[in-house]
Structure formats: C-alpha cells, structure tokens
Design an enzyme around this catalytic site. Structure first.
Site, PDB file in Angstrom:
ATOM      1  N   GLU A  13       0.829  -1.201   0.000  1.00 25.68           N
ATOM      2  CA  GLU A  13       0.000   0.000   0.000  1.00 25.68           C
ATOM      3  C   GLU A  13       0.869   1.260   0.000  1.00 25.68           C
ATOM      4  O   GLU A  13       0.630   2.209  -0.755  1.00 25.68           O
ATOM      5  CB  GLU A  13      -0.864  -0.032   1.259  1.00 25.68           C
ATOM      6  N   ASP A 199     -10.587 -10.337   5.778  1.00 27.40           N
ATOM      7  CA  ASP A 199     -10.958 -11.660   6.305  1.00 27.40           C
ATOM      8  C   ASP A 199     -12.110 -11.472   7.281  1.00 27.40           C
ATOM      9  O   ASP A 199     -12.487 -10.354   7.614  1.00 27.40           O
ATOM     10  CB  ASP A 199      -9.753 -12.313   7.004  1.00 27.40           C
TER      11      ASP A 199
HETATM   12  N1  ADE Z   1      -5.991  -7.217  10.120  1.00 25.92           N
HETATM   13  C1  ADE Z   1      -6.574  -7.878   9.109  1.00 25.92           C
HETATM   14  N2  ADE Z   1      -7.299  -8.907   9.579  1.00 25.92           N
HETATM   15  C2  ADE Z   1      -7.167  -8.907  10.921  1.00 25.92           C
HETATM   16  C3  ADE Z   1      -7.652  -9.719  11.952  1.00 25.92           C
HETATM   17  N3  ADE Z   1      -8.437 -10.778  11.697  1.00 25.92           N
HETATM   18  N4  ADE Z   1      -7.310  -9.420  13.235  1.00 25.92           N
HETATM   19  C4  ADE Z   1      -6.514  -8.371  13.492  1.00 25.92           C
HETATM   20  N5  ADE Z   1      -6.006  -7.569  12.541  1.00 25.92           N
HETATM   21  C5  ADE Z   1      -6.329  -7.818  11.265  1.00 25.92           C
END
Ligand code: ADE
Length: 238
Positions: A13, A199
């Site tokens: 990024e 996610d």
């Molecule tokens: N950054 C991206 N996904 C995450 C997650 N599941 N927990 C903490 N930081 C994150």
C-alpha cells in the site's frame, strides 16, 4: 499549512502511494522510513508504521513532532466483525476503541485507558465525509461508517471475535487504529481510519488474509488518493 500524515500498515500500500507522490524526500526515524512530498498537490508525509499499537503510536507522534502534519489518516486491512461486511468492503471510522485494554480492577470499563477521559476516540466529521465519498467512488455501495476495534491480536477464532463484538460493537478489528486515534486525540489533531476487509476474523482468517492483502492495498491507496484530493479542494475553497 494543511499537511496530511498517512500511516499505512502494508508495504504494498505504501509502495502504491509512493508511486503516486511527487517531490518525494525520504528520511528514517525509529527504524521506519518517512516520505515527505505531495499527493494530488496536497503536502503529505507517508509512513509504513509496522504492526501493532506501539509501532503505530510512535510513528504517529513522529509525524506530529517532526513533520508538522495537521491531519491524520490510517489505512490498511481489517477483519470483519459484521455479517454485512464482506471481503473487499470498506470501513470508515466513526470512532475507535481498544478491545484489549483491561484496567477493570481500578474501576475503568474494559477498553478504557486509565487517565483518558473517553473510552473511544471520535474521528473528524469532515475527514469521515471525504473518506466515505472517496471510498464510494472506488467501490460503490460497499462502505460502512462505524467503530473500529483495535488490539495487539490477530483475531482468528469465532470466540475471540464474539467477545470483541460484545465489548466494542465494532464493525471491524485491526491492530493499529485506536493507538493512532489516541495519539491524534492527545495532540488535538483530526484523524480518520480507513480499512478494507481482508478476512472474517474467524477460523478462515489466516487463509483469506494473504490472498486479499494485495487487492486491499491497492484499494486503500486509491481511496487515500481521493481523500487527499478532497482535502486539498476543501482547503483551497476556504
Ligand atoms: N488485520 C486484518 N485482519 C485482521 C484480523 N483478523 N485481526 C486483526 N487484525 C487484522
């Protein structure tokens, strides 16, 4: 002079943003590389802060003390805490709070830092507006405004996820936003957090994260570019 401090979490990024910047000058402090220059004609300093609250806070303070930033934006990826937020969707912070600060023994609610007069740090209304408009332009119909929950923990189980939802009512979770927000709050600087969902912060998190990271990085960079453009237009219109 208006100057935007941009704190990115991911190398890809920051690289994308650097490719869009002009008049770049690089310097190093506390092991992080800071890039001074302009983005869309707006003076900016970009830094890749590293993972976690301490890295985030110290880079933010350096931006305040050494680079004279007047506004702050934190971009990167996050795990979704909300069924309506899918991978690739965007979150703009209304406010942010910690999910891992525990001074309950001293009478503070879970999440509140002793000595701070707030449990969550409110983002700046104007920056929220610019970030939302920029996000909608990049990915129409897929942006929510709400709380960002931060802690020094990669969340990858249903149980931990549910605990964070119950405590914070956050839309997404990540590892830097509230530390940047707290630093901005103490320096009385306007800030906003912008995150792309990588996610679902559950048992599938470790698998989804690497495959989405690249797309998220480019999406965040494009939205940050839009935000810089709008901030510049607003300053010029004053
Ligand atoms: N950054 C991206 N996904 C995450 C997650 N599941 N927990 C903490 N930081 C994150």
């Amino acid at each position: 002079m208006t100057k935007l401090g941009i704190i990115g979490a991911m190398e890809e990024e920051v690289e994308t943003l650097l490719g869009l910047m002009e008049e770049k000058r690089e310097s190093e402090r506390a092991g992080s590389r800071f890039f001074d220059g302009t983005l869309e004609g707006l003076p900016v300093t970009v830094v890749q802060c590293g993972v976690g609250k301490v890295n985030a806070a110290l880079c933010t303070q350096i931006l305040c003390d050494c680079f004279g930033v007047t506004h702050l934006v934190n971009t990167g990826i996050a795990g979704s805490l909300c069924a309506d937020l899918d991978i690739g969707d965007l979150v703009v912070s209304q406010d942010s709070m910690y999910h891992d600060v525990d001074a309950v023994a001293f009478g503070y609610p879970m999440g509140q830092v002793p000595g701070m007069d707030v449990i969550s740090f409110p983002a700046d209304d104007a920056l929220i507006g610019y970030a939302f408009a920029a996000a909608e332009a990049v990915n129409p119909g897929h942006t929510k405004i709400g709380r960002v929950a931060s802690g020094d923990q990669f969340v990858a189980s249903k149980e931990v996820k549910q605990r964070i939802i119950d405590l914070t009512k956050g839309l997404c979770t990540e590892m830097e936003g509230a530390a940047i927000a707290q630093t901005a709050y103490r320096n009385k600087l306007p800030f906003v957090i912008l995150r792309a969902i990588s996610d679902k912060a559950d048992d599938s998190a470790e698998m989804d994260y690497p495959s989405f990271e690249r797309i998220a990085a480019h999406r965040c960079a494009a939205v940050t570019q839009g935000l810089a453009r709008q901030l510049k237009e607003a300053v010029e219109g004053q």
